[in-house]
Scaffold this motif. Sequence first.
Motif, PDB file in Angstrom:
ATOM      1  N   PHE A 192       0.849  -1.193   0.000  1.00 26.67           N
ATOM      2  CA  PHE A 192       0.000   0.000   0.000  1.00 26.67           C
ATOM      3  C   PHE A 192       0.884   1.242   0.000  1.00 26.67           C
ATOM      4  CE2 PHE A 192       0.517  -1.552   4.367  1.00 26.67           C
ATOM      5  CZ  PHE A 192       0.952  -0.425   5.057  1.00 26.67           C
ATOM      6  N   TYR A 193       0.255   2.409  -0.092  1.00 29.14           N
ATOM      7  CA  TYR A 193       1.045   3.641   0.006  1.00 29.14           C
ATOM      8  C   TYR A 193       0.443   4.553   1.072  1.00 29.14           C
ATOM      9  CZ  TYR A 193      -2.449   5.807  -3.178  1.00 29.14           C
ATOM     10  OH  TYR A 193      -3.598   6.272  -3.769  1.00 29.14           O
ATOM     11  N   ILE A 194       1.324   5.356   1.651  1.00 27.86           N
ATOM     12  CA  ILE A 194       0.900   6.290   2.689  1.00 27.86           C
ATOM     13  C   ILE A 194       1.453   7.675   2.371  1.00 27.86           C
ATOM     14  CG2 ILE A 194       0.685   4.587   4.550  1.00 27.86           C
ATOM     15  CD1 ILE A 194       3.493   5.401   5.511  1.00 27.86           C
ATOM     16  N   ASN A 195       0.752   8.696   2.878  1.00 30.91           N
ATOM     17  CA  ASN A 195       1.255  10.061   2.710  1.00 30.91           C
ATOM     18  C   ASN A 195       1.702  10.595   4.069  1.00 30.91           C
ATOM     19  OD1 ASN A 195      -1.073  10.826   4.085  1.00 30.91           O
ATOM     20  ND2 ASN A 195      -2.210  11.208   2.178  1.00 30.91           N
ATOM     21  N   LYS A 196       2.102  11.848   4.072  1.00 33.77           N
ATOM     22  CA  LYS A 196       2.652  12.477   5.280  1.00 33.77           C
ATOM     23  C   LYS A 196       1.695  12.355   6.478  1.00 33.77           C
ATOM     24  CE  LYS A 196       5.103  16.805   6.216  1.00 33.77           C
ATOM     25  NZ  LYS A 196       5.416  18.125   5.637  1.00 33.77           N
ATOM     26  N   SER A 197       0.402  12.575   6.223  1.00 38.39           N
ATOM     27  CA  SER A 197      -0.566  12.587   7.326  1.00 38.39           C
ATOM     28  C   SER A 197      -0.821  11.192   7.895  1.00 38.39           C
ATOM     29  CB  SER A 197      -1.889  13.205   6.857  1.00 38.39           C
ATOM     30  OG  SER A 197      -2.479  12.390   5.878  1.00 38.39           O
ATOM     31  N   GLU A 198      -0.484  10.146   7.124  1.00 36.00           N
ATOM     32  CA  GLU A 198      -0.728   8.768   7.600  1.00 36.00           C
ATOM     33  C   GLU A 198       0.497   8.156   8.280  1.00 36.00           C
ATOM     34  OE1 GLU A 198      -3.961   7.242   4.284  1.00 36.00           O
ATOM     35  OE2 GLU A 198      -1.883   7.572   3.680  1.00 36.00           O
ATOM     36  N   LEU A 199       1.597   8.889   8.229  1.00 38.54           N
ATOM     37  CA  LEU A 199       2.873   8.363   8.733  1.00 38.54           C
ATOM     38  C   LEU A 199       2.819   8.002  10.219  1.00 38.54           C
ATOM     39  CD1 LEU A 199       5.664   7.689   7.725  1.00 38.54           C
ATOM     40  CD2 LEU A 199       6.328  10.068   8.006  1.00 38.54           C
ATOM     41  N   TRP A 225      17.652  -1.573   9.928  1.00 35.59           N
ATOM     42  CA  TRP A 225      16.381  -0.878  10.151  1.00 35.59           C
ATOM     43  C   TRP A 225      16.613   0.453  10.864  1.00 35.59           C
ATOM     44  CZ3 TRP A 225      12.222  -2.842   7.804  1.00 35.59           C
ATOM     45  CH2 TRP A 225      12.230  -4.194   7.449  1.00 35.59           C
ATOM     46  N   MET A 226      15.774   1.439  10.565  1.00 42.59           N
ATOM     47  CA  MET A 226      15.842   2.709  11.296  1.00 42.59           C
ATOM     48  C   MET A 226      14.558   2.893  12.116  1.00 42.59           C
ATOM     49  SD  MET A 226      15.465   5.527   8.191  1.00 42.59           S
ATOM     50  CE  MET A 226      16.254   4.749   6.803  1.00 42.59           C
ATOM     51  N   ASN A 227      14.663   3.621  13.199  1.00 41.57           N
ATOM     52  CA  ASN A 227      13.470   3.837  14.019  1.00 41.57           C
ATOM     53  C   ASN A 227      12.612   4.955  13.430  1.00 41.57           C
ATOM     54  OD1 ASN A 227      14.439   6.360  14.911  1.00 41.57           O
ATOM     55  ND2 ASN A 227      15.520   5.425  16.640  1.00 41.57           N
ATOM     56  N   PHE A 228      11.464   5.178  14.033  1.00 44.68           N
ATOM     57  CA  PHE A 228      10.481   6.109  13.477  1.00 44.68           C
ATOM     58  C   PHE A 228      11.027   7.537  13.382  1.00 44.68           C
ATOM     59  CE2 PHE A 228       6.740   8.974  14.055  1.00 44.68           C
ATOM     60  CZ  PHE A 228       6.132   8.706  12.843  1.00 44.68           C
ATOM     61  N   GLU A 229      11.725   7.987  14.419  1.00 41.50           N
ATOM     62  CA  GLU A 229      12.211   9.373  14.420  1.00 41.50           C
ATOM     63  C   GLU A 229      13.231   9.605  13.298  1.00 41.50           C
ATOM     64  OE1 GLU A 229      10.949  11.928  15.997  1.00 41.50           O
ATOM     65  OE2 GLU A 229       9.504  10.506  16.831  1.00 41.50           O
ATOM     66  N   VAL A 230      14.141   8.669  13.137  1.00 41.07           N
ATOM     67  CA  VAL A 230      15.151   8.780  12.064  1.00 41.07           C
ATOM     68  C   VAL A 230      14.455   8.763  10.706  1.00 41.07           C
ATOM     69  CG1 VAL A 230      17.138   7.659  10.970  1.00 41.07           C
ATOM     70  CG2 VAL A 230      16.975   7.741  13.472  1.00 41.07           C
ATOM     71  N   PHE A 231      13.495   7.847  10.560  1.00 40.46           N
ATOM     72  CA  PHE A 231      12.777   7.738   9.291  1.00 40.46           C
ATOM     73  C   PHE A 231      11.989   9.016   8.987  1.00 40.46           C
ATOM     74  CE2 PHE A 231       8.969   6.474   6.843  1.00 40.46           C
ATOM     75  CZ  PHE A 231       9.601   6.030   5.696  1.00 40.46           C
ATOM     76  N   LYS A 232      11.373   9.577  10.027  1.00 39.90           N
ATOM     77  CA  LYS A 232      10.565  10.787   9.841  1.00 39.90           C
ATOM     78  C   LYS A 232      11.431  11.942   9.324  1.00 39.90           C
ATOM     79  CE  LYS A 232       6.854  12.978  12.423  1.00 39.90           C
ATOM     80  NZ  LYS A 232       6.278  13.153  13.756  1.00 39.90           N
ATOM     81  N   ASN A 233      12.639  12.046   9.863  1.00 36.54           N
ATOM     82  CA  ASN A 233      13.570  13.083   9.398  1.00 36.54           C
ATOM     83  C   ASN A 233      14.005  12.838   7.964  1.00 36.54           C
ATOM     84  OD1 ASN A 233      13.705  14.826  11.551  1.00 36.54           O
ATOM     85  ND2 ASN A 233      15.149  13.542  12.672  1.00 36.54           N
ATOM     86  N   THR A 234      14.286  11.568   7.652  1.00 36.30           N
ATOM     87  CA  THR A 234      14.677  11.206   6.284  1.00 36.30           C
ATOM     88  C   THR A 234      13.530  11.508   5.321  1.00 36.30           C
ATOM     89  OG1 THR A 234      15.969   9.411   7.233  1.00 36.30           O
ATOM     90  CG2 THR A 234      15.604   9.316   4.866  1.00 36.30           C
ATOM     91  N   ALA A 235      12.307  11.218   5.772  1.00 32.47           N
ATOM     92  CA  ALA A 235      11.123  11.419   4.925  1.00 32.47           C
ATOM     93  C   ALA A 235      10.963  12.883   4.529  1.00 32.47           C
ATOM     94  CB  ALA A 235       9.875  10.931   5.654  1.00 32.47           C
ATOM     95  N   LYS A 236      11.355  13.797   5.410  1.00 33.52           N
ATOM     96  CA  LYS A 236      11.230  15.241   5.112  1.00 33.52           C
ATOM     97  C   LYS A 236      11.937  15.589   3.809  1.00 33.52           C
ATOM     98  CE  LYS A 236      10.865  17.057   9.805  1.00 33.52           C
ATOM     99  NZ  LYS A 236      11.681  17.575  10.903  1.00 33.52           N
ATOM    100  N   ASP A 237      13.147  15.023   3.623  1.00 36.45           N
ATOM    101  CA  ASP A 237      13.920  15.303   2.399  1.00 36.45           C
ATOM    102  C   ASP A 237      13.165  14.829   1.162  1.00 36.45           C
ATOM    103  OD1 ASP A 237      15.971  16.370   3.872  1.00 36.45           O
ATOM    104  OD2 ASP A 237      17.099  14.495   3.985  1.00 36.45           O
TER     105      ASP A 237
END
Length: 264
Positions: A192-199, A225-237
């Motif tokens: 499936f796919y998710i957007n920013k608001s579903e993260l 594997w990376m944790n949620f906080e690291v992933f969230k920062n990566t996702a911003k880019d």
Amino acid sequence: MIQKRYEGFLKTPCLWKGDTVSNLSQLELVSKSDKIDVTIDDSLRLGKYVERLVSFELKQQEDVSVLAENIQIQEGKITLGELDCLLIKDNKPIHLEIIYKFYLYDASVGNTEIEHFIGPNRKDSLTEKLIKLSDKQLPLLHADATEKYLTALGLKPKDITQEVYFKAQLFVPFAKQHMQLKTLNTDCIVGFYINKSELNNFSDCKFYIPQKKDWLIIPHTNVNWMNFEVFKNTAKDYFEQQFSPLCWIKLKNGKLKNVFLVWW
């Protein structure tokens, strides 16, 4: 790594069965083995890399003999296009076009099931690819400039059947994970796919972002594997670049999911 990519490629189903879409006939192959023992240039882009995997798969088939691959059709100094593969199967000549795609279902685009499937970055669509195949890539076989290439192989255009080997991974909205398809092959839905608001639904999960050629691979646990906080920062880019990466998500219960994180 090539072994895991090949296994993932083989397990990817064809996007439809027979010739139910745009009268394009799918090549039917049954692979005897999932072992691969060739080297493939890792700098190739994904589409060309997949063509090398298909080339290896075809050469393992007893009833297939590959005559030529990646035939550049030129008229003077102009390249008109390329025929992916010419082969003999069951004593019949076939012109084969090879496609491997990732499409996401967006009901807001178009009116039909096929029109709803678009590329992860909204730049291409299944409809556009089908039109290109029907109007440009397959007719190239019958272009005047192609005749000399076929003659050299002892072939005539009228004797050649045209088929596609169109595999795809399909992704549906997070809220519609159990969708069934009517025209296309439901077995192609792999995630499936998710957007920013579903993260934030995945705050207790682990994440991994494979490089593009590893999008072929079936998710497995043996990665960093990376944790949620690291992933969230990566996702911003990725959101800023307007690029939708494929991610593997490891749920709290250990289950692995194939997910596109979309910027739109």
